[in-house]
Design a protein around this motif. Structure first.
Motif, PDB file in Angstrom:
ATOM      1  N   ARG A 153     -20.024  -9.339   6.438  1.00  0.00           N
ATOM      2  CA  ARG A 153     -19.255 -10.432   7.016  1.00  0.00           C
ATOM      3  C   ARG A 153     -19.939 -11.752   6.713  1.00  0.00           C
ATOM      4  N   PHE A 190      -5.836 -28.092  32.477  1.00  0.00           N
ATOM      5  CA  PHE A 190      -6.706 -29.263  32.569  1.00  0.00           C
ATOM      6  C   PHE A 190      -5.886 -30.546  32.440  1.00  0.00           C
ATOM      7  N   GLU A 225      -2.300  -5.924   7.338  1.00  0.00           N
ATOM      8  CA  GLU A 225      -3.758  -6.025   7.380  1.00  0.00           C
ATOM      9  C   GLU A 225      -4.162  -7.474   7.577  1.00  0.00           C
ATOM     10  N   HIS A 259       0.844  -1.185   0.000  1.00  0.00           N
ATOM     11  CA  HIS A 259       0.000   0.000   0.000  1.00  0.00           C
ATOM     12  C   HIS A 259       0.882   1.238   0.000  1.00  0.00           C
ATOM     13  N   TRP A 272      -6.030 -36.446  38.637  1.00  0.00           N
ATOM     14  CA  TRP A 272      -7.330 -37.016  39.005  1.00  0.00           C
ATOM     15  C   TRP A 272      -7.402 -38.478  38.595  1.00  0.00           C
ATOM     16  N   TYR A 273      -6.940 -38.786  37.397  1.00  0.00           N
ATOM     17  CA  TYR A 273      -7.055 -40.134  36.867  1.00  0.00           C
ATOM     18  C   TYR A 273      -6.135 -41.104  37.601  1.00  0.00           C
ATOM     19  N   LEU A 312     -19.508 -21.968  14.977  1.00  0.00           N
ATOM     20  CA  LEU A 312     -19.740 -21.924  16.424  1.00  0.00           C
ATOM     21  C   LEU A 312     -20.832 -22.906  16.824  1.00  0.00           C
ATOM     22  N   LEU A 366     -20.115 -26.219  19.121  1.00  0.00           N
ATOM     23  CA  LEU A 366     -20.796 -26.437  20.395  1.00  0.00           C
ATOM     24  C   LEU A 366     -21.674 -27.674  20.318  1.00  0.00           C
ATOM     25  N   VAL A 412     -13.847 -35.096  29.119  1.00  0.00           N
ATOM     26  CA  VAL A 412     -13.409 -33.848  28.482  1.00  0.00           C
ATOM     27  C   VAL A 412     -12.620 -34.061  27.186  1.00  0.00           C
ATOM     28  N   PRO A 413     -11.649 -35.010  27.155  1.00  0.00           N
ATOM     29  CA  PRO A 413     -10.909 -35.154  25.889  1.00  0.00           C
ATOM     30  C   PRO A 413     -11.816 -35.439  24.690  1.00  0.00           C
ATOM     31  N   HIS A 444      -6.551  -6.311  -2.028  1.00  0.00           N
ATOM     32  CA  HIS A 444      -6.825  -5.887  -0.658  1.00  0.00           C
ATOM     33  C   HIS A 444      -7.901  -4.811  -0.616  1.00  0.00           C
ATOM     34  N   LYS A 488     -13.783 -44.828  39.929  1.00  0.00           N
ATOM     35  CA  LYS A 488     -14.341 -43.500  39.672  1.00  0.00           C
ATOM     36  C   LYS A 488     -15.864 -43.573  39.706  1.00  0.00           C
ATOM     37  N   ALA A 530     -18.192 -39.533  35.675  1.00  0.00           N
ATOM     38  CA  ALA A 530     -16.825 -39.047  35.911  1.00  0.00           C
ATOM     39  C   ALA A 530     -16.507 -38.019  34.837  1.00  0.00           C
ATOM     40  N   TRP A 531     -17.010 -36.803  35.016  1.00  0.00           N
ATOM     41  CA  TRP A 531     -16.936 -35.816  33.920  1.00  0.00           C
ATOM     42  C   TRP A 531     -15.528 -35.470  33.444  1.00  0.00           C
ATOM     43  N   PRO A 532     -14.496 -35.450  34.336  1.00  0.00           N
ATOM     44  CA  PRO A 532     -13.183 -35.103  33.774  1.00  0.00           C
ATOM     45  C   PRO A 532     -12.744 -36.071  32.685  1.00  0.00           C
ATOM     46  N   ALA A 533     -13.156 -37.338  32.821  1.00  0.00           N
ATOM     47  CA  ALA A 533     -12.754 -38.320  31.824  1.00  0.00           C
ATOM     48  C   ALA A 533     -13.440 -38.061  30.487  1.00  0.00           C
ATOM     49  N   PHE A 586      -6.283 -33.404  35.010  1.00  0.00           N
ATOM     50  CA  PHE A 586      -6.845 -34.657  34.502  1.00  0.00           C
ATOM     51  C   PHE A 586      -5.958 -35.853  34.871  1.00  0.00           C
ATOM     52  N   ILE A 613     -15.111 -47.987  36.744  1.00  0.00           N
ATOM     53  CA  ILE A 613     -13.763 -48.079  36.177  1.00  0.00           C
ATOM     54  C   ILE A 613     -12.792 -47.374  37.115  1.00  0.00           C
TER      55      ILE A 613
END
Lengths: 404, 177
Positions: free
Chosen positions: B50, A272, A402, A3, A279-280, B58, B62, B96-97, B40, B87, B91-94, A276, B84
């Motif tokens: 946009r 985490f 930009e 530019h 915890w495990y 998104l 989600l 997460v992955p 440009h 636990k 066992a929510w932490p398990a 994790f 297992i």
């Protein structure tokens, strides 16, 4: 596409803080606040030397995080030959140039070693089997030697890059860019190793029975994201004062916002991962770390950290519109700085106050002492050279940057 | 045969840029610019809004994360509860992955296929390819096409506008039979 027609010319009044400007008072204000904090902290020290040591450690690590984050930014900037961020690189260089000061600020911690680290006493008594096993690493003289090595490495790298970059302001030599780029790779390795060991020495060994192999990365993640927050605030503040207005534009803010977002996620990922696996595995000597931090009012701090250091900023920094509104970005950046303080407080203080949060006057005094000196030195550095590396051959590329 | 629209050729990206501003200001909505390389700021000159793509990503990310989490919750604590390594069943932490991975998967698939969908791809042919001159859009020529489906389309008025905006050549392109 370049530019050339619309490229802003670099004007002197945009990049230098003139004598007599209100910002030139900042070093004195910082030094004043630091002196008041320092005197208060040392007056209160005889009453509670243990609290003094912990408060000082917290304040020291918070501001050291910012300086180390700045050093990472500069090194990675050179290593990747980044173009966008040259306009903000000098702000990071000014921040990292404070690192030698931290070697002095470390002295109160040496005075309080006995109060901070249980292994100092435990090894002296020689009765504890676990501590005796760790004695070849966790002993006072090796601890001091390591600290000297860390500060030597950090100061040497920071000052070398700082001097060379400032030298380029007048010489505009391309060879300086090439030389710093070659050096940046090995320097990043040295920095990563020393910061990891420092995290083990200064934070993890507060509980010498506990260990986590990811701990160094955890501190790095927090320090990097909080440095981006500081950088955003510096740019916004300087622009409000009328500097950098034609130089740092919305597209640079956009990138700072992206980095804030990315390293917020990175921090959560590392945090985490640590939680994790502990915890495990469910091994008592590892889980004790979280056991302490889920006791009494520490539970609330742990939840605040999960929400405030990850979930809220994750959605806050996500939209493009926020990243391109400096005011909102500065709000998010202030929040992240506060959250980094909470993070370090959460790492350090449960060792001292296992049953719940207890903020003391010494916490405030030590924070003002280190923080005042930090910001005083930072604003002092800003007066010493142009606010952007005016001699960098690739500055025009950064000016016309930009986001597509 | 129906008309697809009007195609105008320009000599330089600067001409194209200025012409885009004229077409935008004239109020056309169903039109496009064609250039061999990204120009440009052209999206601004074209008055483009946009993309909706981030919102699609998104929602899908989600959705993927929710699917991962709920599926594991249902399997482990309702359909087939199994203890297992001591636990709890929830066992929510398990979880997460997998939750994280399915969130990434949903977002990535939405990004790729949402992009294709919004660009109306894949397609085998396009009426503009009937124009012999248009072949150079990927080489050294710049084009604007205004489509007949535009509510304010009128072949004569559109041609006049494009000529006035500096087009070196304007032609009417027929729709595919």
């Amino acid at each position: 596409m370049s530019h050339d027609s619309s490229r802003p010319a670099l004007r002197r009044e945009d990049v230098t803080i003139p004598a007599g400007h209100v910002l030139t008072r900042l070093p004195w204000i910082g030094a004043g606040v630091g002196a008041v904090g320092l005197v208060t902290a040392f007056v209160l020290r005889p009453g509670d030397p243990k609290q003094f040591a912990f408060s000082w450690l917290f304040a020291f690590l918070f501001f050291l995080s910012l300086a180390l984050g700045a050093l990472y930014f500069v090194l990675i900037h050179f290593a990747t030959q980044a173009g966008w961020g040259i306009v903000v690189r000098r702000l990071a260089e000014n921040t990292m140039a404070i690192l030698p000061l931290f070697a002095v600020l470390f002295i109160p911690l040496l005075l309080g070693m006995g109060e901070l680290f249980p292994w100092v006493q435990g090894i002296a008594e020689g009765k504890n089997h676990v501590l005796s096993g760790k004695a070849p690493y966790l002993n006072t003289s090796f601890f001091v030697i390591r600290a000297v090595v860390y500060f030597t490495c950090w100061s040497a790298i920071a000052m070398y890059f700082f001097r060379r970059s400032r030298g380029q302001d007048s010489s505009a030599a391309h060879a300086i860019s090439v030389g710093l780029r070659r050096l940046s790779g090995p320097a990043v390795i040295v920095l990563a190793l020393t910061q990891t060991f420092a995290a083990v020495d200064w934070i993890m060994s507060l509980d010498p029975y506990w260990y986590s192999t990811i701990f160094g990365v955890y501190w790095f993640a927090g320090s990097f994201v909080s440095f981006f927050a500081l950088m955003t605030l510096m740019v916004v503040r300087l622009r409000r004062a009328g500097f950098l207005t034609k130089i740092v534009g919305l597209d640079h803010f956009h990138d700072l916002g992206k980095l804030l977002f990315a390293f917020t996620v990175f921090w959560a990922y590392i945090g985490f991962s640590q939680y994790f696996l502990i915890w495990y595995g469910n091994i008592p000597e590892e889980t004790i770390f979280f056991r302490h931090r889920l006791e009494g009012s520490w539970t609330a701090v742990s939840l605040l950290l999960a929400a405030g250091h990850f979930i809220i900023p994750f959605f806050f920094f996500m939209p493009r519109t926020i990243k391109r509104k400096p005011g909102l970005l500065a709000l998010g950046a202030s929040w992240m700085l506060a959250m980094h303080a909470v993070d370090l407080y959460w790492l350090i203080m449960p060792v001292m106050h296992p049953h719940g949060v207890a903020v003391t006057l010494l916490d405030v005094a030590a924070f003002l002492a280190v923080g005042g000196l930090f910001f005083g030195a930072l604003s002092w550095m800003m007066l010493g050279s142009p606010l952007v590396p005016v001699g960098d051959p690739r500055l025009p590329e950064s000016l016309s940057f930009e986001n597509v | 045969m129906a008309t697809f629209g009007v195609l105008a050729e320009f000599k330089s990206p600067a001409d194209l840029y200025r012409a885009c501003e004229r077409v935008r200001d004239a109020g056309y909505t169903r039109w496009d610019a064609h250039s061999p390389f990204p120009v440009h700021g052209l999206e601004g000159a074209m008055g483009m809004k946009r993309s909706k793509l981030p919102w699609i990503i998104l929602v899908m990310a989600l959705g993927g994360a929710a699917t991962g989490f709920l599926l594991q919750t249902w399997v482990h604590s309702m359909a087939y509860p199994l203890t297992i390594s001591g636990k709890p069943h929830f066992a929510w932490p398990a979880y997460v992955p997998i939750t994280f991975e399915l969130g990434v998967l949903g977002g990535a698939l939405a990004a790729v296929f949402g992009m294709f969908g919004l660009n109306q791809l894949p397609r085998h042919h396009h009426p503009l390819f009937e124009s012999a001159r248009f072949a150079r859009f990927s080489d050294d020529a710049f084009f604007i096409s205004i489509e007949a489906v535009d509510p304010m389309f009128d072949a004569a008025a559109a041609s006049k506008l494009l000529h006035g905006a500096g087009a070196s050549h304007v032609e009417i392109v027929e729709d595919l039979p």
